[in-house]
Design an enzyme around this catalytic site. Structure first.
Site, PDB file in Angstrom:
ATOM      1  N   LYS A   1      -3.420  -6.111   1.135  1.00 39.58           N
ATOM      2  CA  LYS A   1      -2.374  -6.576   2.053  1.00 39.58           C
ATOM      3  C   LYS A   1      -2.165  -8.082   1.917  1.00 39.58           C
ATOM      4  O   LYS A   1      -1.033  -8.578   1.932  1.00 39.58           O
ATOM      5  CB  LYS A   1      -2.760  -6.201   3.481  1.00 39.58           C
ATOM      6  CG  LYS A   1      -2.826  -4.682   3.698  1.00 39.58           C
ATOM      7  CD  LYS A   1      -3.532  -4.359   5.003  1.00 39.58           C
ATOM      8  CE  LYS A   1      -3.633  -2.866   5.256  1.00 39.58           C
ATOM      9  NZ  LYS A   1      -4.550  -2.548   6.380  1.00 39.58           N
TER      10      LYS A   1
ATOM     11  N   THR B   1      -1.182  12.495   7.719  1.00 38.61           N
ATOM     12  CA  THR B   1      -0.972  11.915   9.051  1.00 38.61           C
ATOM     13  C   THR B   1       0.353  11.166   9.126  1.00 38.61           C
ATOM     14  O   THR B   1       1.161  11.398  10.025  1.00 38.61           O
ATOM     15  CB  THR B   1      -2.116  10.933   9.367  1.00 38.61           C
ATOM     16  OG1 THR B   1      -3.354  11.644   9.222  1.00 38.61           O
ATOM     17  CG2 THR B   1      -2.013  10.419  10.779  1.00 38.61           C
TER      18      THR B   1
END
EC number: 1.1.1.3
Lengths: 431, 431
Positions: A209, A16
């Site tokens: 993250k 993607t």
């Protein structure tokens, strides 16, 4: 830089995001050339399946069968890695690319969380760029915001909504009053959640993250191993309803704080006051707050995943490189990063939300209240509500501010109680 | 760069922001040295009054009586200008500094709005940095966000809350149901508004900032002269109440859009839907939204003014310069910026809010409705409410989407009507 010399890119991975990068560079070619000062051109690509129809003309690019050969590809200045995975081929490619004296751009949060320091040291030694804006909050330039925008500040705390899947699920539970499992199944059917969703819903992705943000914010060495992560599996519709009645929304928030107690890093569902900007982050959006000693509270929000936003961040990194505007990946040389001990969470002071599912019988409340009292937890408010056909009830408590250790003790005292059904849920209240 | 060589700064202006820069560089010295890779040191200062007590030890710095001498100061690499004013000494200093081959950092939105292109051309010719992050949205790194973070995107629209004084006033009117003049007087007493507030409340300050954002977002030459600016003077408590009843909040929003019709730039009070992030920007905060063709909607929020936040942005620029991470001030070489005609606002399609203060007598509504019909404005909702002891009433209308030209025609038809008291207020609804 000579404005006629393109920045030549070798691209690993055409899923993607990889497809998005090709499409973006095609669609915005002229604008990017004007902004970057020179063209950015893909020269070579590698992916698992050469023959898959991706709706893009790939015949323009050299096809490299063995991804590892991209690192040494003579025509490339930079390798973009979009294959994922913390180790394995992605890490091999990163090491070989840097060793070959080329720049490296990645969206791979797992790899950066685990191996970012090693790669940064290698990139500094080789004097090549290493960039990973897309690894945190997708298209939102939060790495740049911390590394550069807030660089003049001592950051006391950085926190945010770092996983779009969890936020999508919590928002939907909130809007529709439904339970977790049902909404997860729907999100999976719609493609918003993976068939194996544990990386997202157990908070691992957000933890990756958060550890990257913490390092940038505090100038500390990345310490993913010290992040504690609890996801959203155990949040029930009643929690969201009780939180709403009290003026809060439930969000999965990653919080990192650096102070005299050390480095605190935790991903956990929180109660967020409705007047806090994170309370208005709905659907699959991501958002990050950084609190600096001069700038105050900075807030960044946008799409945290998906083809377009992630490609936007990857190409922003390439534009920085094309312009020659880059430097230490962690905002300072890796050697200048400090090592901080993990903070003792028991010392943290916060207000807490506690929810018990109880058998509706005499003495339940007294037992809970006594456990709280004996552990030194002061109760600000308590609601008991009958909820289920089987006669079980919910007891939701908000505590006054106090050390987390006391709450942990209270829960230990109640462990194994015959009055409780299932595990109690604790959520800190974002202060 | 040699990590022992400091970046040497000459500072013009020791008001609130100048003092803040000195204090910030003192307070965060070690951290900034680590992040910048080398020390950032003030070597010379100049301000109007040498003897004023600013609570800072200035004896460390060379005092320069004539500000113009900073440009040629042999010991400085960069001049920071914090004196303000679009022309006069600030502009002279900017020109002379760049001509002398030194970098130039400023928080001066008025000067950049009026002379930014000239200065950028000069800086590019001299190959010196020109940076102005603090000129827009104070501490919020929106210039960096557009110039770099969103650089891969075609931006269709950039808009935001760019003046903290106006937002403070509107938020207070909203929270307390009070009228503009009263809240302004209070804001002035508290120091949140200037004694001559027209730059803020008439939208001029926001217009300066908007023109800078537009140039960065669209790659167009700065065109401050084409910004239309209307401030918040004519918003009354009833407008805010009616907007709230309809699901909106009133915000002063600067909007810039680039499309086939040309470049549109307008600062105007808007109705903002309560589920839009700008609706939750309260008090003196600033916020900017950029809509990109790959990244989607990016949202930045933080403190738009004040000593700490503005100093934070100024020092962030200095850190970029110390790192050697800078380039074209407008994200691309000045020669690559295009010239776009100002868009014909009459062609813009939007839903509108219209408020009339009317004499409560027979035929008023018919007159307004006829004017709308004759101009081709389609009414979505209309509320008439008696409001005042003198018998006057408010008529608030929300139109269906249509060209602005039609609304302008309707208002022209009603001009001079005996049924109306004072000027009607038109506000576009942010779509």
């Amino acid at each position: 830089m000579d404005s006629n010399t393109p920045l030549r890119v070798a691209l690993a991975g055409l899923g993607t995001v990889g497809g998005g990068v090709v499409r973006l560079l095609d669609a915005n070619r002229d604008l990017i050339t004007r902004r970057a000062g020179r063209p950015i051109e893909i020269v070579a690509i590698s992916a698992r399946d050469r023959n898959k129809d991706r709706g893009i003309d790939l015949t323009r690019f050299a096809w490299i069968d063995d991804m590892r050969d991209l690192a040494g590809h003579a025509a490339a200045d930079v390798v973009v890695e979009l294959i994922g995975g913390s180790d394995g081929p992605a890490l091999t490619l990163a090491r070989q690319t840097i060793a070959a004296g080329k720049g490296f751009v990645t969206a791979n949060k797992a790899m950066i969380a685990h191996h970012g320091l090693e790669l940064a040291q290698a990139a500094e030694a080789a004097a090549v760029p290493l960039k990973f804006e897309a690894a945190v909050a997708g298209g939102v330039p939060v790495i740049k915001g911390l590394r550069e925008g807030a660089a003049a500040n001592r950051i006391s705390r950085v926190y945010g909504i770092l996983n779009g899947t969890c936020n999508f699920i919590l928002s939907k539970m909130e809007a529709e009053g439904r339970d977790f499992a049902e909404v997860l199944a729907e999100a999976q059917a719609l493609g918003y959640a993976e068939s194996d969703p544990s990386f997202d819903i157990d908070g691992v992705d957000a933890a990756h993250k958060l550890s990257i943000l913490a390092s940038l914010a505090f100038g500390t060495r990345p310490a993913f191993g010290d992040v504690s992560a609890t996801g959203v599996r155990h949040v029930i519709a009643a929690d969201i309803a009780e939180a709403a009645a009290l003026g809060y929304r439930v969000r999965l928030v990653g919080v990192a704080e650096a102070d005299a107690h050390g480095l605190f890093q935790r991903v956990h569902p929180h109660l967020v006051p409705v007047d806090h900007p994170l309370a208005h982050v709905t659907g699959s959006l991501n958002a990050v707050v950084a609190e600096g000693n001069y700038v105050g509270r900075l807030f960044f929000q946008g799409a945290g995943a998906g083809e377009g936003p992630t490609a936007s961040a990857v190409v922003a990194d390439l534009i920085d490189i094309a312009r020659g505007e880059y430097g230490s990946p962690y905002a300072m040389p890796a050697a200048a990063l400090t090592v901080e001990p993990a903070a003792d969470t028991g010392e943290r002071r916060a207000r807490s939300y506690l929810r018990f599912t109880v058998q509706d019988r005499v003495g339940v409340l007294a037992e809970i209240a006594a456990a709280m009292r004996d552990a030194g937890v002061s109760i600000e408010s308590l609601i008991q509500r009958g909820v289920a056909a089987d006669g079980s009830a919910i007891v939701a408590i908000v505590t006054h501010e106090g050390p987390e250790r006391a709450v942990v003790h209270a829960l230990e005292k109640l462990r194994g109680s015959q009055s409780l059904s299932g595990q109690p849920l604790w959520m800190p209240i974002l202060g």
